[in-house]
Motif scaffolding. Structure first.
Motif, PDB file in Angstrom:
ATOM      1  N   ASP A  95       0.789  -1.229   0.000  1.00 26.99           N
ATOM      2  CA  ASP A  95       0.000   0.000   0.000  1.00 26.99           C
ATOM      3  C   ASP A  95       0.821   1.279   0.000  1.00 26.99           C
ATOM      4  OD1 ASP A  95      -2.369  -1.404  -0.052  1.00 26.99           O
ATOM      5  OD2 ASP A  95      -2.499  -1.535   2.135  1.00 26.99           O
ATOM      6  N   GLU A  96       1.982   1.281   0.588  1.00 27.32           N
ATOM      7  CA  GLU A  96       2.715   2.516   0.797  1.00 27.32           C
ATOM      8  C   GLU A  96       3.765   2.829  -0.275  1.00 27.32           C
ATOM      9  OE1 GLU A  96       1.953   4.746   3.172  1.00 27.32           O
ATOM     10  OE2 GLU A  96       0.267   3.415   3.598  1.00 27.32           O
ATOM     11  N   LEU A  97       3.937   1.976  -1.271  1.00 29.49           N
ATOM     12  CA  LEU A  97       5.000   2.210  -2.261  1.00 29.49           C
ATOM     13  C   LEU A  97       4.784   3.484  -3.071  1.00 29.49           C
ATOM     14  CD1 LEU A  97       5.890  -1.308  -3.697  1.00 29.49           C
ATOM     15  CD2 LEU A  97       7.209   0.113  -2.149  1.00 29.49           C
ATOM     16  N   ASP A  98       3.540   3.799  -3.402  1.00 27.97           N
ATOM     17  CA  ASP A  98       3.291   5.012  -4.172  1.00 27.97           C
ATOM     18  C   ASP A  98       3.611   6.266  -3.352  1.00 27.97           C
ATOM     19  OD1 ASP A  98       1.158   4.406  -2.502  1.00 27.97           O
ATOM     20  OD2 ASP A  98      -0.373   5.177  -3.872  1.00 27.97           O
ATOM     21  N   THR A  99       3.309   6.233  -2.059  1.00 32.24           N
ATOM     22  CA  THR A  99       3.626   7.367  -1.192  1.00 32.24           C
ATOM     23  C   THR A  99       5.139   7.510  -1.021  1.00 32.24           C
ATOM     24  OG1 THR A  99       1.559   6.964  -0.013  1.00 32.24           O
ATOM     25  CG2 THR A  99       3.156   8.410   1.053  1.00 32.24           C
ATOM     26  N   ARG A 102       6.527   8.954  -4.186  1.00 35.35           N
ATOM     27  CA  ARG A 102       6.157  10.378  -4.257  1.00 35.35           C
ATOM     28  C   ARG A 102       7.117  11.196  -3.402  1.00 35.35           C
ATOM     29  NH1 ARG A 102       2.895  14.242  -1.585  1.00 35.35           N
ATOM     30  NH2 ARG A 102       1.825  15.588  -3.068  1.00 35.35           N
ATOM     31  N   ASP A 103       7.405  10.719  -2.190  1.00 34.15           N
ATOM     32  CA  ASP A 103       8.343  11.430  -1.318  1.00 34.15           C
ATOM     33  C   ASP A 103       9.740  11.486  -1.939  1.00 34.15           C
ATOM     34  OD1 ASP A 103       6.289  11.784   0.481  1.00 34.15           O
ATOM     35  OD2 ASP A 103       6.870  10.082   1.757  1.00 34.15           O
ATOM     36  N   THR A 104      10.141  10.421  -2.610  1.00 37.06           N
ATOM     37  CA  THR A 104      11.443  10.403  -3.280  1.00 37.06           C
ATOM     38  C   THR A 104      11.523  11.505  -4.331  1.00 37.06           C
ATOM     39  OG1 THR A 104      11.672   8.033  -2.931  1.00 37.06           O
ATOM     40  CG2 THR A 104      13.030   8.995  -4.655  1.00 37.06           C
TER      41      THR A 104
END
Length: 192
Positions: A95-99, A102-104
């Motif tokens: 679930d958190e890979l897109d977030t 995005r932070d990267t």
């Protein structure tokens, strides 16, 4: 009958042993030696015949031409363009890979309003890929792929309908190569 004339050899005393150099070879050894030499000669002729045939058929080159040293083609590093909007689709069950991605991108110069992250319809996209629509955006897609730590780059208009910004947009689909909980068989179709 007449007697033959006498000569000096008639006066040599007769002996009971052999006279002269009549030496016979040892019986039985000659056959094995001939067989061994025949085998060696046949082997040499067979090897020479195979080598000659390979040379005639151009399978072996006796004196190859000197090849010019190949200069490596430089790898295209692309251009990092932080003015292009980036849509991130998470094609994995994490679930958190897109977030995280995005932070990267925000940490590498993109503004928060230029990076959109959302889950995808699929959770089994094979490999992380940066998609671009126009050929002029290829260098920007390659630059984005390098910022992400390596990703495939592909031109496709499949995600063009997701662009509601009116400007240029690159789409990143996160694949199972970045996932820690990957399913066994990845999907063959693009994520949306």
């Amino acid at each position: 009958m007449s007697q033959p004339n006498r000569d000096r050899f008639d006066d040599v005393p007769r002996s009971s042993g052999r006279v002269g150099a009549h030496r016979a070879e040892a019986p039985g050894m000659n056959g094995w030696v001939v067989l061994l030499w025949s085998f060696v000669a046949a082997l040499v002729l067979i090897i020479a015949g195979i080598f000659g045939a390979l040379v005639v058929m151009d399978r072996i080159t006796l004196f190859p031409d000197a090849q010019p040293s190949a200069t490596p083609t430089p790898e295209e590093t692309g251009v990092v363009d932080t003015t292009i909007t980036v849509m991130i689709l998470n094609g994995t069950p994490d679930d958190e890979l897109d977030t995280q991605m995005r932070d990267t991108l925000i940490n590498n110069g993109w503004t928060a309003d230029k990076v959109l992250a959302t889950p995808s319809d699929t959770e089994d996209f094979a490999a992380t890929t940066v998609f671009y629509v126009d050929a002029e955006d290829e260098l920007a897609a390659i630059g984005l792929a390098h910022v992400l730590g390596g990703a495939a780059v592909q031109q496709s208009d499949f995600y063009a309908t997701l662009n509601d910004t009116g400007g240029k947009q690159l789409t990143v689909v996160i694949g199972l190569d970045r996932s820690t909980s990957a399913p066994e068989t990845p999907a063959e179709t693009p994520a949306s």
